[in-house]
Design a protein around this motif. Structure first.
Motif, PDB file in Angstrom:
ATOM      1  N   THR A  50      41.698  14.820  47.706  1.00 58.41           N
ATOM      2  CA  THR A  50      42.165  13.561  48.296  1.00 58.41           C
ATOM      3  C   THR A  50      42.352  12.551  47.177  1.00 58.41           C
ATOM      4  O   THR A  50      41.598  12.540  46.210  1.00 58.41           O
ATOM      5  CB  THR A  50      41.115  13.030  49.311  1.00 58.41           C
ATOM      6  OG1 THR A  50      40.988  13.983  50.362  1.00 58.41           O
ATOM      7  CG2 THR A  50      41.529  11.705  49.886  1.00 58.41           C
ATOM      8  N   GLY A 100      41.205   8.943  54.085  1.00 61.10           N
ATOM      9  CA  GLY A 100      41.614   7.973  53.067  1.00 61.10           C
ATOM     10  C   GLY A 100      41.377   6.531  53.477  1.00 61.10           C
ATOM     11  O   GLY A 100      41.720   5.616  52.751  1.00 61.10           O
ATOM     12  N   TYR A 145      42.858  11.799  41.834  1.00 60.18           N
ATOM     13  CA  TYR A 145      42.443  12.828  42.790  1.00 60.18           C
ATOM     14  C   TYR A 145      40.928  13.006  42.721  1.00 60.18           C
ATOM     15  O   TYR A 145      40.326  12.969  41.650  1.00 60.18           O
ATOM     16  CB  TYR A 145      43.132  14.158  42.493  1.00 60.18           C
ATOM     17  CG  TYR A 145      44.535  14.218  43.055  1.00 60.18           C
ATOM     18  CD1 TYR A 145      44.749  14.410  44.417  1.00 60.18           C
ATOM     19  CD2 TYR A 145      45.635  14.079  42.237  1.00 60.18           C
ATOM     20  CE1 TYR A 145      46.022  14.456  44.945  1.00 60.18           C
ATOM     21  CE2 TYR A 145      46.921  14.127  42.746  1.00 60.18           C
ATOM     22  CZ  TYR A 145      47.107  14.318  44.106  1.00 60.18           C
ATOM     23  OH  TYR A 145      48.373  14.356  44.620  1.00 60.18           O
ATOM     24  N   TYR A 183      36.899  10.487  52.636  1.00 57.07           N
ATOM     25  CA  TYR A 183      37.571  11.635  52.023  1.00 57.07           C
ATOM     26  C   TYR A 183      38.540  12.296  53.003  1.00 57.07           C
ATOM     27  O   TYR A 183      39.597  12.770  52.611  1.00 57.07           O
ATOM     28  CB  TYR A 183      36.524  12.654  51.565  1.00 57.07           C
ATOM     29  CG  TYR A 183      37.094  13.778  50.740  1.00 57.07           C
ATOM     30  CD1 TYR A 183      37.317  13.615  49.385  1.00 57.07           C
ATOM     31  CD2 TYR A 183      37.426  15.004  51.311  1.00 57.07           C
ATOM     32  CE1 TYR A 183      37.840  14.631  48.606  1.00 57.07           C
ATOM     33  CE2 TYR A 183      37.948  16.037  50.544  1.00 57.07           C
ATOM     34  CZ  TYR A 183      38.154  15.847  49.196  1.00 57.07           C
ATOM     35  OH  TYR A 183      38.680  16.848  48.430  1.00 57.07           O
TER      36      TYR A 183
END
Length: 171
Positions: free
Chosen positions: A125, A156, A133, A153
């Motif tokens: 994510t 978002g 990332y 996670y």
């Protein structure tokens, strides 16, 4: 520290103070002590003022000064190699930034596609703040990025004081 946690609470029950590296110096290996201090210093620098050396063997943190916008190239204080201040890539001798971007547009598009595909396969994510990332190995979906942004996670979404109810099932 490997997980980006640098603010460590006192382990004594009922004590809510934050430990400082100098309080723990006698029980820490010198490498761990130095790394902790470096991470605390890095955390004091706003994300927008950080620049990292683009050379893979280095990746040193540098701070954008007030005259940064006027610079064309900068020298890494650690490896002493030149970096394009506008593109944040190794210095491209004799080619201006627009030309360089055009030359490498196909390459960077291919790299971006490959990274996106890898991220999907690995179920990574992106931090909604700094776009780096992040990989979750175990535990809950509450993430604190190295830029100090807290997010979910799974979806978002930003995590605030009021909590978060995720619309997606945990991964």
């Amino acid at each position: 520290m490997q997980d980006g946690v640098i603010r460590i609470s006192c382990p004594v029950s009922g004590c809510y103070r934050i430990l400082k590296p100098e309080h723990c110096r006698s029980i820490l290996q010198s490498e761990v002590f130095d790394k902790w201090q470096d991470k605390l210093r890095e955390a004091e620098i706003p994300v927008r003022d950080r620049i990292y050396c683009p050379y893979k063997i280095c990746s040193a943190l540098m701070v954008k000064g007030p005259d940064f916008k006027d610079l064309l190239d900068i020298e890494c204080h650690s490896c002493h190699k030149l970096i394009c201040a506008k593109c944040n890539v190794p210095w491209h001798y004799g080619v201006d930034c627009q030309e360089f971007q055009k030359l490498h547009q196909d390459e960077s598009e291919n790299e971006a596609v490959m990274l996106t595909q890898l991220a999907k396969r690995k179920r990574w994510t992106q931090c909604p703040e700094c776009k780096i990332y992040v990989e979750k190995i175990v535990g809950c979906s509450y993430m604190t990025c190295r830029c100090r942004n807290d997010f979910c996670y799974s979806c978002g979404g930003q995590l605030g004081a009021g909590g978060h109810i995720c619309p997606k099932p945990p991964q």
